[in-house]
Design an enzyme around this catalytic site. Structure first.
Site, PDB file in Angstrom:
ATOM      1  N   LYS A 154     111.691  75.690  24.336  1.00  0.00           N
ATOM      2  CA  LYS A 154     111.141  76.276  23.781  1.00  0.00           C
ATOM      3  C   LYS A 154     110.762  75.427  22.623  1.00  0.00           C
ATOM      4  CE  LYS A 154     113.522  79.764  23.141  1.00  0.00           C
ATOM      5  NZ  LYS A 154     114.129  80.038  24.781  1.00  0.00           N
ATOM      6  N   ILE A 155     111.403  74.785  21.859  1.00  0.00           N
ATOM      7  CA  ILE A 155     111.924  73.834  20.656  1.00  0.00           C
ATOM      8  C   ILE A 155     111.624  72.118  21.378  1.00  0.00           C
ATOM      9  CG2 ILE A 155     113.278  72.483  19.257  1.00  0.00           C
ATOM     10  CD1 ILE A 155     115.426  75.041  19.469  1.00  0.00           C
ATOM     11  N   ASP A 174     113.597  67.480  32.876  1.00  0.00           N
ATOM     12  CA  ASP A 174     113.919  69.167  31.780  1.00  0.00           C
ATOM     13  C   ASP A 174     114.400  69.612  33.874  1.00  0.00           C
ATOM     14  OD1 ASP A 174     114.612  72.873  32.502  1.00  0.00           O
ATOM     15  OD2 ASP A 174     113.534  71.846  30.442  1.00  0.00           O
ATOM     16  N   THR A 232     119.068  66.917  17.408  1.00  0.00           N
ATOM     17  CA  THR A 232     119.120  68.270  16.966  1.00  0.00           C
ATOM     18  C   THR A 232     118.925  69.237  17.374  1.00  0.00           C
ATOM     19  OG1 THR A 232     116.873  68.942  17.081  1.00  0.00           O
ATOM     20  CG2 THR A 232     117.122  67.758  15.317  1.00  0.00           C
ATOM     21  N   ARG A 234     122.536  69.598  20.112  1.00  0.00           N
ATOM     22  CA  ARG A 234     124.702  70.591  19.759  1.00  0.00           C
ATOM     23  C   ARG A 234     124.750  69.019  20.110  1.00  0.00           C
ATOM     24  NH1 ARG A 234     123.317  74.043  18.459  1.00  0.00           N
ATOM     25  NH2 ARG A 234     124.191  76.155  18.349  1.00  0.00           N
ATOM     26  N   ASP A 258     121.383  66.021  13.815  1.00  0.00           N
ATOM     27  CA  ASP A 258     121.195  67.481  12.655  1.00  0.00           C
ATOM     28  C   ASP A 258     122.202  68.159  13.435  1.00  0.00           C
ATOM     29  OD1 ASP A 258     120.546  69.363  10.948  1.00  0.00           O
ATOM     30  OD2 ASP A 258     119.778  70.158  12.257  1.00  0.00           O
ATOM     31  N   GLU A 263     131.565  68.508  14.177  1.00  0.00           N
ATOM     32  CA  GLU A 263     131.381  69.160  12.994  1.00  0.00           C
ATOM     33  C   GLU A 263     131.647  70.409  12.758  1.00  0.00           C
ATOM     34  OE1 GLU A 263     126.939  69.697  14.463  1.00  0.00           O
ATOM     35  OE2 GLU A 263     127.406  71.948  13.823  1.00  0.00           O
ATOM     36  N   HIS A 295     123.068  70.334   9.914  1.00  0.00           N
ATOM     37  CA  HIS A 295     122.775  71.219  10.897  1.00  0.00           C
ATOM     38  C   HIS A 295     122.159  72.540  10.136  1.00  0.00           C
ATOM     39  CE1 HIS A 295     124.271  73.145  14.862  1.00  0.00           C
ATOM     40  NE2 HIS A 295     123.242  73.606  14.696  1.00  0.00           N
TER      41      HIS A 295
HETATM   42  P1  NAD Z   1     115.694  76.817  25.421  1.00  0.00           P
HETATM   43  O1  NAD Z   1     116.410  78.009  26.230  1.00  0.00           O
HETATM   44  O2  NAD Z   1     114.127  77.974  25.727  1.00  0.00           O
HETATM   45  O3  NAD Z   1     115.038  75.638  25.960  1.00  0.00           O
HETATM   46  C1  NAD Z   1     116.348  74.817  26.805  1.00  0.00           C
HETATM   47  C2  NAD Z   1     115.937  73.880  27.595  1.00  0.00           C
HETATM   48  O4  NAD Z   1     116.738  72.956  28.161  1.00  0.00           O
HETATM   49  C3  NAD Z   1     115.740  74.755  29.266  1.00  0.00           C
HETATM   50  O5  NAD Z   1     113.906  74.056  29.405  1.00  0.00           O
HETATM   51  C4  NAD Z   1     116.017  74.198  30.675  1.00  0.00           C
HETATM   52  O6  NAD Z   1     116.248  74.400  31.497  1.00  0.00           O
HETATM   53  C5  NAD Z   1     116.980  72.804  29.521  1.00  0.00           C
HETATM   54  N1  NAD Z   1     118.242  72.475  30.405  1.00  0.00           N
HETATM   55  C6  NAD Z   1     119.255  73.230  30.746  1.00  0.00           C
HETATM   56  N2  NAD Z   1     119.782  72.239  31.314  1.00  0.00           N
HETATM   57  C7  NAD Z   1     119.048  71.046  31.558  1.00  0.00           C
HETATM   58  C8  NAD Z   1     119.863  69.635  32.588  1.00  0.00           C
HETATM   59  N3  NAD Z   1     121.147  69.623  32.837  1.00  0.00           N
HETATM   60  N4  NAD Z   1     118.968  68.340  31.623  1.00  0.00           N
HETATM   61  C9  NAD Z   1     118.023  68.919  30.767  1.00  0.00           C
HETATM   62  N5  NAD Z   1     117.435  70.345  30.765  1.00  0.00           N
HETATM   63  C10 NAD Z   1     117.892  71.047  30.942  1.00  0.00           C
HETATM   64  O7  NAD Z   1     115.993  76.466  23.964  1.00  0.00           O
HETATM   65  P2  NAD Z   1     115.782  76.026  22.920  1.00  0.00           P
HETATM   66  O8  NAD Z   1     115.502  77.734  21.740  1.00  0.00           O
HETATM   67  O9  NAD Z   1     114.617  75.716  23.191  1.00  0.00           O
HETATM   68  O10 NAD Z   1     117.265  75.425  22.253  1.00  0.00           O
HETATM   69  C11 NAD Z   1     117.442  74.267  22.363  1.00  0.00           C
HETATM   70  C12 NAD Z   1     118.666  74.039  22.080  1.00  0.00           C
HETATM   71  O11 NAD Z   1     118.502  73.245  20.373  1.00  0.00           O
HETATM   72  C13 NAD Z   1     119.759  75.157  21.726  1.00  0.00           C
HETATM   73  O12 NAD Z   1     120.277  75.164  23.341  1.00  0.00           O
HETATM   74  C14 NAD Z   1     120.795  74.658  20.592  1.00  0.00           C
HETATM   75  O13 NAD Z   1     121.644  74.035  21.413  1.00  0.00           O
HETATM   76  C15 NAD Z   1     120.006  74.054  19.607  1.00  0.00           C
HETATM   77  N6  NAD Z   1     119.641  74.606  18.663  1.00  0.00           N
HETATM   78  C16 NAD Z   1     119.634  73.750  17.536  1.00  0.00           C
HETATM   79  C17 NAD Z   1     119.783  74.202  16.244  1.00  0.00           C
HETATM   80  C18 NAD Z   1     119.677  73.655  15.100  1.00  0.00           C
HETATM   81  O14 NAD Z   1     119.538  74.561  14.067  1.00  0.00           O
HETATM   82  N7  NAD Z   1     119.928  72.353  14.837  1.00  0.00           N
HETATM   83  C19 NAD Z   1     118.610  75.522  15.770  1.00  0.00           C
HETATM   84  C20 NAD Z   1     118.637  76.891  17.663  1.00  0.00           C
HETATM   85  C21 NAD Z   1     119.074  75.679  19.116  1.00  0.00           C
END
Ligand code: NAD
Length: 332
Positions: A154-155, A174, A232, A234, A258, A263, A295
């Site tokens: 999504k992000i 991905d 942004t 982990r 971030d 942290e 964060h």
């Molecule tokens: P999501 O589940 O929609 O997308 C994650 C993507 O990563 C998926 O397409 C998945 O196939 C891919 N993926 C999984 N394992 C993988 C690997 N080994 N190699 C490559 N790609 C891989 O998640 P999202 O909503 O897009 O969020 C992504 C990350 O952002 C979260 O896991 C979270 O850690 C982080 N996040 C950070 C904040 C912040 O405030 N900084 C806020 C929300 C989320």
């Protein structure tokens, strides 16, 4: 349902209390993080509501389970801080907020890119000092750059859409390519190819054992010399010591983060009057081409509203014993 809300800040309380008017849960707010030491606070609460840096280790889970807690409601997307195997063994259900505003995080990642490529953090301070010179502020156009997106969920997808608007070429890696990104013109390649060809690399995949330190001494050598790295997602996706070496050698030209591996002891607190003991963090802070935010990528009013709504709806499902679409289970 009686819910113990850990790691509460004033803004959590504000959003949760306002939206709970529609749900009627009994919320008790605690400021400390949930850790083995604070687990006793959960006594008598069937549900705990936790955030990113609460530590739901085996020890914490066994303690809260012995005090009657059955449900864990994460008010975040990532669940790397919960020992899901132990939770399952104890019969505890874990729910999360899988999406609250991918735009918030993607836009913040773009903010870090712009801070770095136009040195806005230096420009801001300089002008406040009545120093209107431009030496040292030379930037580069994003238009025509190659941007590598690691993780296009999504992000990552939102981030790719925004960068496309700047006129960037988009590469992605991905394990499950996203058709919407392919439609956008993103080219999926293997990680080494992405790293070798990108001017900007942005991490958007979750922290799993397979992704721990995916940016390490070896993979850093694959980057284009002087490239920009943005995280942004982990902190532990990046080996911090290795990236410090790469910044010192010039292999990494810009770092925007971030999130930071250690942290937990720093972020979300005002430590401005404290001598910080984390020398690695202090070293990172000292470089002129590193920008750190604490964060805050998720921190928009839109996201906080969605987080409170989804979390309270998840707890409603748990209380009613109806299936919750946002339940997280340990991998088989
Ligand atoms: P999501 O589940 O929609 O997308 C994650 C993507 O990563 C998926 O397409 C998945 O196939 C891919 N993926 C999984 N394992 C993988 C690997 N080994 N190699 C490559 N790609 C891989 O998640 P999202 O909503 O897009 O969020 C992504 C990350 O952002 C979260 O896991 C979270 O850690 C982080 N996040 C950070 C904040 C912040 O405030 N900084 C806020 C929300 C989320």
């Amino acid at each position: 349902m009686k819910v113990a809300v850990f790691s509460t800040k004033s803004y959590d309380r504000q959003f949760f209390e306002a939206i709970n008017a529609d749900y009627g849960h009994e919320l008790t707010f605690f400021e400390p993080r949930l850790t083995p030491e604070t687990a006793v606070l959960a006594e008598g609460f069937p549900c705990v509501c936790v955030f990113i840096n609460d530590r739901l280790s085996e020890e914490t889970l066994r303690t809260i389970a012995s005090h009657g807690t059955q449900y864990i409601a994460l008010r975040c997307a990532g669940f790397n801080n919960v020992d899901l195997k132990v939770a399952a063994e104890l019969g505890m259900k874990v729910v999360r907020v899988p999406a609250y505003s991918p735009y918030a995080v993607a836009e913040h990642a773009v903010g870090l890119v712009l801070m770095l490529n136009r040195k806005l953090y230096r420009a801001y301070n300089r002008v406040r000092d009545d120093d209107f010179s431009l030496d040292g502020l030379l930037g580069f156009d994003l238009h025509g750059c190659t941007v590598g997106v690691v993780g296009t969920g999504k992000i990552g997808q939102c981030f790719a859409q925004i960068m496309k608007g700047f006129g960037c070429y988009l590469l992605a890696y991905d394990i499950h390519p996203n058709p919407a990104c392919v439609e956008l013109g993103v080219k999926y390649v293997a990680l080494p190819e992405l790293l070798a060809n990108s001017d900007v690399v942005s991490l958007h995949c979750p922290l799993f054992p397979e992704t721990y330190h995916m940016i390490n001494e070896q993979t850093l050598q694959l980057f284009k010399r002087g490239a920009m790295l943005i995280n942004t997602s982990r902190g532990a996706l990046i080996d911090t010591h290795a990236v410090i070496g790469a910044i010192k050698s010039g292999q990494i030209g810009y770092l925007g983060i971030d999130v930071y591996e250690e942290e937990e002891e720093l972020f979300f607190e005002d430590l401005s009057d404290t001598v910080i003991q984390d020398d690695t963090f202090q070293l990172l802070q000292s470089y002129p081409n590193v920008v750190i935010t604490a964060h805050q990528a998720f921190f928009t009013r839109n996201a906080l509203t969605n987080i409170a709504n989804t979390t309270l709806a998840n707890i409603r499902d748990l209380a009613a014993g109806t299936p919750c679409p946002n339940e997280v289970k340990a991998p088989a």
